[in-house]
Write a protein that holds these residues in place. Structure first.
Motif, PDB file in Angstrom:
ATOM      1  N   GLU A  75      26.368  33.924  -9.150  1.00 43.34           N
ATOM      2  CA  GLU A  75      25.827  35.534  -7.694  1.00 43.34           C
ATOM      3  C   GLU A  75      24.453  35.791  -8.743  1.00 43.34           C
ATOM      4  O   GLU A  75      23.476  35.919  -7.614  1.00 43.34           O
ATOM      5  CB  GLU A  75      26.715  35.389  -7.050  1.00 43.34           C
ATOM      6  CG  GLU A  75      27.591  35.020  -6.520  1.00 43.34           C
ATOM      7  CD  GLU A  75      28.536  36.423  -5.609  1.00 43.34           C
ATOM      8  OE1 GLU A  75      28.574  37.317  -5.846  1.00 43.34           O
ATOM      9  OE2 GLU A  75      30.136  35.676  -5.612  1.00 43.34           O
ATOM     10  N   LEU A  76      25.085  36.502  -9.648  1.00 39.41           N
ATOM     11  CA  LEU A  76      24.081  37.346 -10.102  1.00 39.41           C
ATOM     12  C   LEU A  76      22.926  36.557 -10.857  1.00 39.41           C
ATOM     13  O   LEU A  76      21.899  37.235 -10.227  1.00 39.41           O
ATOM     14  CB  LEU A  76      24.393  38.532 -10.902  1.00 39.41           C
ATOM     15  CG  LEU A  76      25.752  39.393 -10.308  1.00 39.41           C
ATOM     16  CD1 LEU A  76      26.843  40.213 -11.364  1.00 39.41           C
ATOM     17  CD2 LEU A  76      24.660  40.344  -9.277  1.00 39.41           C
ATOM     18  N   GLU A  78      21.764  34.089  -9.794  1.00 42.00           N
ATOM     19  CA  GLU A  78      20.565  33.614  -8.475  1.00 42.00           C
ATOM     20  C   GLU A  78      19.708  34.720  -8.302  1.00 42.00           C
ATOM     21  O   GLU A  78      18.339  34.785  -7.614  1.00 42.00           O
ATOM     22  CB  GLU A  78      21.868  33.221  -7.398  1.00 42.00           C
ATOM     23  CG  GLU A  78      22.638  31.617  -7.578  1.00 42.00           C
ATOM     24  CD  GLU A  78      22.797  31.448  -6.431  1.00 42.00           C
ATOM     25  OE1 GLU A  78      22.951  32.265  -5.590  1.00 42.00           O
ATOM     26  OE2 GLU A  78      23.957  30.849  -6.553  1.00 42.00           O
ATOM     27  N   GLU A  79      20.629  36.352  -8.206  1.00 40.62           N
ATOM     28  CA  GLU A  79      18.915  37.422  -8.221  1.00 40.62           C
ATOM     29  C   GLU A  79      18.387  37.517  -9.622  1.00 40.62           C
ATOM     30  O   GLU A  79      17.686  38.388  -9.002  1.00 40.62           O
ATOM     31  CB  GLU A  79      20.361  38.403  -7.844  1.00 40.62           C
ATOM     32  CG  GLU A  79      20.909  38.266  -6.728  1.00 40.62           C
ATOM     33  CD  GLU A  79      22.066  39.477  -6.008  1.00 40.62           C
ATOM     34  OE1 GLU A  79      21.618  40.539  -6.164  1.00 40.62           O
ATOM     35  OE2 GLU A  79      23.139  38.954  -5.649  1.00 40.62           O
ATOM     36  N   GLY A  80      18.856  36.880 -10.665  1.00 35.30           N
ATOM     37  CA  GLY A  80      17.568  37.321 -11.896  1.00 35.30           C
ATOM     38  C   GLY A  80      18.959  37.954 -12.958  1.00 35.30           C
ATOM     39  O   GLY A  80      17.619  38.960 -13.862  1.00 35.30           O
ATOM     40  N   TYR A  81      19.585  38.521 -12.871  1.00 32.13           N
ATOM     41  CA  TYR A  81      20.332  39.313 -13.649  1.00 32.13           C
ATOM     42  C   TYR A  81      21.031  38.119 -14.601  1.00 32.13           C
ATOM     43  O   TYR A  81      21.195  37.202 -13.953  1.00 32.13           O
ATOM     44  CB  TYR A  81      20.866  39.867 -13.081  1.00 32.13           C
ATOM     45  CG  TYR A  81      20.822  40.625 -12.268  1.00 32.13           C
ATOM     46  CD1 TYR A  81      19.825  42.125 -12.653  1.00 32.13           C
ATOM     47  CD2 TYR A  81      20.662  40.533 -10.691  1.00 32.13           C
ATOM     48  CE1 TYR A  81      18.923  43.073 -12.455  1.00 32.13           C
ATOM     49  CE2 TYR A  81      20.019  42.017  -9.925  1.00 32.13           C
ATOM     50  CZ  TYR A  81      19.502  42.703 -10.653  1.00 32.13           C
ATOM     51  OH  TYR A  81      18.726  43.620  -9.796  1.00 32.13           O
ATOM     52  N   LEU A 135      20.658  46.160 -11.380  1.00 37.51           N
ATOM     53  CA  LEU A 135      21.908  46.101 -10.895  1.00 37.51           C
ATOM     54  C   LEU A 135      23.002  46.327 -10.347  1.00 37.51           C
ATOM     55  O   LEU A 135      23.742  45.742  -9.479  1.00 37.51           O
ATOM     56  CB  LEU A 135      22.909  45.603 -12.730  1.00 37.51           C
ATOM     57  CG  LEU A 135      23.836  44.708 -12.806  1.00 37.51           C
ATOM     58  CD1 LEU A 135      23.572  43.573 -12.127  1.00 37.51           C
ATOM     59  CD2 LEU A 135      24.455  44.545 -14.214  1.00 37.51           C
ATOM     60  N   LYS A 137      22.654  48.054  -7.855  1.00 33.87           N
ATOM     61  CA  LYS A 137      22.304  47.998  -6.035  1.00 33.87           C
ATOM     62  C   LYS A 137      22.977  46.271  -5.818  1.00 33.87           C
ATOM     63  O   LYS A 137      23.050  46.218  -4.570  1.00 33.87           O
ATOM     64  CB  LYS A 137      20.509  47.268  -6.213  1.00 33.87           C
ATOM     65  CG  LYS A 137      20.186  47.712  -4.893  1.00 33.87           C
ATOM     66  CD  LYS A 137      19.026  48.182  -4.138  1.00 33.87           C
ATOM     67  CE  LYS A 137      18.378  48.331  -2.937  1.00 33.87           C
ATOM     68  NZ  LYS A 137      16.768  48.202  -2.520  1.00 33.87           N
ATOM     69  N   ALA A 138      22.647  45.247  -6.904  1.00 32.18           N
ATOM     70  CA  ALA A 138      22.986  44.117  -6.820  1.00 32.18           C
ATOM     71  C   ALA A 138      24.707  43.912  -6.319  1.00 32.18           C
ATOM     72  O   ALA A 138      24.920  43.165  -5.200  1.00 32.18           O
ATOM     73  CB  ALA A 138      22.030  42.826  -7.814  1.00 32.18           C
ATOM     74  N   ARG A 141      26.207  46.665  -2.422  1.00 28.81           N
ATOM     75  CA  ARG A 141      25.462  46.936  -1.166  1.00 28.81           C
ATOM     76  C   ARG A 141      26.067  47.395   0.408  1.00 28.81           C
ATOM     77  O   ARG A 141      27.572  47.844  -0.308  1.00 28.81           O
ATOM     78  CB  ARG A 141      25.143  45.343  -0.472  1.00 28.81           C
ATOM     79  CG  ARG A 141      24.943  44.665  -2.084  1.00 28.81           C
ATOM     80  CD  ARG A 141      24.850  42.511  -1.509  1.00 28.81           C
ATOM     81  NE  ARG A 141      24.302  42.012  -2.501  1.00 28.81           N
ATOM     82  CZ  ARG A 141      24.509  41.008  -2.770  1.00 28.81           C
ATOM     83  NH1 ARG A 141      24.996  39.955  -2.055  1.00 28.81           N
ATOM     84  NH2 ARG A 141      24.441  40.177  -3.358  1.00 28.81           N
TER      85      ARG A 141
END
Length: 185
Positions: A75-76, A78-81, A135, A137-138, A141
């Motif tokens: 999941e992370l 997909e968010e760029g991490y 990270l 904030k990711a 939530r």
């Protein structure tokens, strides 16, 4: 009662003898009943986390073993991490089980001998942003209604000792109802 979870496994075990944010991937860990993971900085019957030890040193250690589900890393990503096993300080990385959806008091049987009882959610801190900016904030939530979702795994205490390795099975034993939702510890 035992919950049916198909193919839940341990994908990594991790420890660190010092109080560092990330933990090292190791071939195996030894869980010690009532204490945590042998050789890990957070093992102990009373609070071991440095941020809490100063004010709560005599309180029981409800954070002996930290578990995170490997699916969070996808999941992370997909968010760029870029996050891998042990990076977020977890001792055990699992796959195939919704750790965050389990109630407080759930017992996770890890391999043939070891077992941990879930005490609550990990309450992440600013160190996550020091690991990778943004990270925190990711993984924490806040919905429009103000409810907070923490995705950084669960904390537990060791209720049965034993050796745990990557590839070991994870069996879930739910507590008696009514189930109590997880809160931060």
């Amino acid at each position: 009662m035992t919950a049916s979870v198909s193919a839940a496994t341990v994908v990594s075990v991790n420890l660190d003898r010092g109080h560092h944010f990330s933990k090292n991937v190791v071939p195996e860990v030894v869980l010690v009943e009532g204490l945590g993971i042998e050789g890990d900085a957070h093992a102990g019957a009373t609070v071991q986390h440095l941020s809490r030890k100063r004010w709560h040193k005599d309180e029981p250690n409800l954070r002996q073993v930290h578990l995170i589900h490997r699916e969070l890393f996808d999941e992370l990503a997909e968010e760029g991490y870029s996050v891998e096993a042990g990076n977020l300080g977890e001792n055990v990385t699992t796959e195939g089980i919704d750790l965050l959806g389990l109630p407080r008091g759930t017992v996770l049987h890890l391999g043939d001998e070891a077992a941990v009882e879930i005490t609550g959610l990990r309450n992440p801190c600013i160190q996550i942003d020091r690991f990778q900016q943004g990270l925190l904030k990711a993984v924490v939530r806040t919905d429009d209604d103000g409810s907070v979702e923490r995705r950084t795994g669960v904390m537990s205490v060791v209720v049965a000792g034993g050796t745990v390795r990557a590839g070991d099975s994870v069996r879930v034993e739910l507590p008696a109802e009514p189930h109590e939702p997880l809160r931060t510890v």
